[in-house]
Design a protein around this motif. Structure first.
Motif, PDB file in Angstrom:
ATOM      1  N   THR A 107       0.819  -1.215   0.000  1.00 53.57           N
ATOM      2  CA  THR A 107       0.000   0.000   0.000  1.00 53.57           C
ATOM      3  C   THR A 107       0.848   1.258   0.000  1.00 53.57           C
ATOM      4  O   THR A 107       0.577   2.208  -0.747  1.00 53.57           O
ATOM      5  CB  THR A 107      -0.946  -0.018   1.229  1.00 53.57           C
ATOM      6  N   VAL A 108       1.897   1.265   0.836  1.00 52.62           N
ATOM      7  CA  VAL A 108       2.773   2.443   0.907  1.00 52.62           C
ATOM      8  C   VAL A 108       3.472   2.642  -0.440  1.00 52.62           C
ATOM      9  O   VAL A 108       3.601   3.765  -0.939  1.00 52.62           O
ATOM     10  CB  VAL A 108       3.786   2.290   2.060  1.00 52.62           C
ATOM     11  N   ARG A 109       3.910   1.554  -1.051  1.00 57.69           N
ATOM     12  CA  ARG A 109       4.560   1.655  -2.359  1.00 57.69           C
ATOM     13  C   ARG A 109       3.600   2.223  -3.405  1.00 57.69           C
ATOM     14  O   ARG A 109       3.947   3.122  -4.184  1.00 57.69           O
ATOM     15  CB  ARG A 109       5.044   0.277  -2.835  1.00 57.69           C
ATOM     16  N   LEU A 110       2.374   1.688  -3.421  1.00 58.47           N
ATOM     17  CA  LEU A 110       1.404   2.155  -4.414  1.00 58.47           C
ATOM     18  C   LEU A 110       1.039   3.614  -4.160  1.00 58.47           C
ATOM     19  O   LEU A 110       0.907   4.405  -5.108  1.00 58.47           O
ATOM     20  CB  LEU A 110       0.156   1.256  -4.388  1.00 58.47           C
ATOM     21  N   ALA A 111       0.888   3.975  -2.899  1.00 59.56           N
ATOM     22  CA  ALA A 111       0.549   5.368  -2.552  1.00 59.56           C
ATOM     23  C   ALA A 111       1.630   6.308  -3.084  1.00 59.56           C
ATOM     24  O   ALA A 111       1.322   7.341  -3.697  1.00 59.56           O
ATOM     25  CB  ALA A 111       0.397   5.519  -1.046  1.00 59.56           C
ATOM     26  N   ASP A 112       2.896   5.959  -2.870  1.00 61.96           N
ATOM     27  CA  ASP A 112       4.003   6.806  -3.347  1.00 61.96           C
ATOM     28  C   ASP A 112       3.943   6.962  -4.864  1.00 61.96           C
ATOM     29  O   ASP A 112       4.138   8.053  -5.399  1.00 61.96           O
ATOM     30  CB  ASP A 112       5.357   6.187  -2.960  1.00 61.96           C
ATOM     31  N   ASN A 129       7.606  -3.725  -8.339  1.00 61.09           N
ATOM     32  CA  ASN A 129       7.201  -3.782  -9.753  1.00 61.09           C
ATOM     33  C   ASN A 129       5.699  -4.025  -9.891  1.00 61.09           C
ATOM     34  O   ASN A 129       5.048  -3.457 -10.771  1.00 61.09           O
ATOM     35  CB  ASN A 129       7.963  -4.897 -10.484  1.00 61.09           C
ATOM     36  N   LEU A 130       5.180  -4.879  -9.023  1.00 55.14           N
ATOM     37  CA  LEU A 130       3.743  -5.172  -9.086  1.00 55.14           C
ATOM     38  C   LEU A 130       2.927  -3.901  -8.830  1.00 55.14           C
ATOM     39  O   LEU A 130       1.939  -3.626  -9.524  1.00 55.14           O
ATOM     40  CB  LEU A 130       3.373  -6.268  -8.075  1.00 55.14           C
ATOM     41  N   MET A 131       3.356  -3.101  -7.873  1.00 58.39           N
ATOM     42  CA  MET A 131       2.616  -1.866  -7.591  1.00 58.39           C
ATOM     43  C   MET A 131       2.775  -0.842  -8.714  1.00 58.39           C
ATOM     44  O   MET A 131       1.875  -0.044  -8.959  1.00 58.39           O
ATOM     45  CB  MET A 131       3.036  -1.299  -6.234  1.00 58.39           C
ATOM     46  N   THR A 132       3.901  -0.884  -9.422  1.00 57.40           N
ATOM     47  CA  THR A 132       4.046  -0.031 -10.617  1.00 57.40           C
ATOM     48  C   THR A 132       2.989  -0.428 -11.647  1.00 57.40           C
ATOM     49  O   THR A 132       2.332   0.429 -12.256  1.00 57.40           O
ATOM     50  CB  THR A 132       5.462  -0.185 -11.224  1.00 57.40           C
ATOM     51  N   THR A 133       2.814  -1.724 -11.836  1.00 55.29           N
ATOM     52  CA  THR A 133       1.805  -2.209 -12.792  1.00 55.29           C
ATOM     53  C   THR A 133       0.401  -1.779 -12.377  1.00 55.29           C
ATOM     54  O   THR A 133      -0.392  -1.318 -13.200  1.00 55.29           O
ATOM     55  CB  THR A 133       1.871  -3.749 -12.884  1.00 55.29           C
ATOM     56  N   ILE A 134       0.104  -1.898 -11.080  1.00 57.07           N
ATOM     57  CA  ILE A 134      -1.243  -1.513 -10.609  1.00 57.07           C
ATOM     58  C   ILE A 134      -1.444   0.000 -10.799  1.00 57.07           C
ATOM     59  O   ILE A 134      -2.506   0.442 -11.246  1.00 57.07           O
ATOM     60  CB  ILE A 134      -1.432  -1.895  -9.116  1.00 57.07           C
ATOM     61  N   ALA A 135      -0.408   0.782 -10.485  1.00 59.16           N
ATOM     62  CA  ALA A 135      -0.509   2.239 -10.681  1.00 59.16           C
ATOM     63  C   ALA A 135      -0.761   2.555 -12.150  1.00 59.16           C
ATOM     64  O   ALA A 135      -1.576   3.425 -12.478  1.00 59.16           O
ATOM     65  CB  ALA A 135       0.766   2.926 -10.201  1.00 59.16           C
TER      66      ALA A 135
END
Ligand SMILES: [Zn+2]
Length: 261
Positions: A76-81, A246-252
């Motif tokens: 969550t913190v990664r995606l938020a950033d 990387n996964l959160m980059t994809t979701i973003a």
């Protein structure tokens, strides 16, 4: 060409024109609303790190002593950033350290005229449970006009240690289903583009099957399961910081593909 034949061609032409126009109209009607609701003109995303507090979520012998709530907070913190860097306003349901109590959520909901079932609230158990999160999301949405909510989780299967892949759900039977589906499709496309080999199970849930955080929330909302803690190969990925990032980059990018492109 005799008159009858001319009339016939004209008739067929008119029918074809009508069919193509109505096709375009359907395409047009399908276009979802995209206006960011916030007064600052930014798209506002609410992120929910699954579990925490009196509920640690799942774990397994393959997870190096970690629990689901620790991984969901990290995701969550990664995606938020990443979303903030792209220009989004991001709100979290909690920061992993403190969360609103059931009494506080009820008080706020009452002030704002937000409906909830008091019997589903669990005061005093130190669990920020799914129903409380959903009503809290509605409280936050009443304050900030949230455009989209994503709840992040880690999966587990008690019967097998071979279940693998992502799972993604939205509720197909509530007031925000239509828009949830558009964001859902966009995120699924980004995942399939970046993880073509990895299984992605997609669920448009009925009301009865839907997760609580996707069905009682007033804004479009999706629940994403990042992988199976109970499967060694998935647990290895979940423990890999670069993989999580990387996964959160994809979701973003999936969110971005819908809201800002
Ligand atoms: Zn979970």
């Amino acid at each position: 060409m005799n008159k009858r034949l001319k009339a016939l061609f004209l008739f067929i032409g008119l029918i074809l024109l009508f069919v193509s126009c109505s096709g375009e109209m359907n395409e047009e009607e399908k276009k979802p609303p995209k206006d960011p609701g916030g007064t600052d003109g930014k798209v506002t995303v609410l992120l929910d790190a699954g579990h925490g507090f009196g509920d640690v979520g799942c774990t397994s012998e393959y997870l190096d002593g970690l629990y689901e709530h620790e991984l969901t907070m990290d995701f969550t913190v990664r995606l938020a950033d990443k979303l903030r860097a792209l220009g989004y306003a991001v709100i979290l349901t909690h920061d992993g350290i403190s969360c609103p109590t059931a009494a506080e959520i009820c008080e706020e909901a009452d002030k704002l005229g937000i409906e909830y079932d008091a019997e589903k609230m669990s005061p005093g158990n130190n669990v920020f449970d799914a129903y409380e999160r959903a009503i809290y999301a509605n409280v936050l949405a009443a304050r900030s006009e949230i455009d989209f909510m994503l709840s992040i989780h880690v999966n587990a299967n008690a019967d097998t240690n071979t279940a693998t892949g992502f799972e993604i759900d939205y509720c197909a039977e509530n007031s925000s289903s239509e828009m949830s589906e558009f964001v859902f499709d966009s995120i699924c496309n980004a995942i399939q583009r970046d993880y073509p080999e990895r299984r992605l199970k997609q669920f448009a849930d009925s009301w009865d099957m839907a997760f609580i955080v996707t069905k009682y929330t007033s804004m479009p909302s999706i629940l994403f399961e990042t992988g199976f803690a109970s499967t060694p190969s998935d647990a290895e990925l979940l423990l890999d910081e670069a993989w999580r990032d990387n996964l959160m980059t994809t979701i973003a990018e999936g969110i971005e593909d819908y809201f800002l492109k």
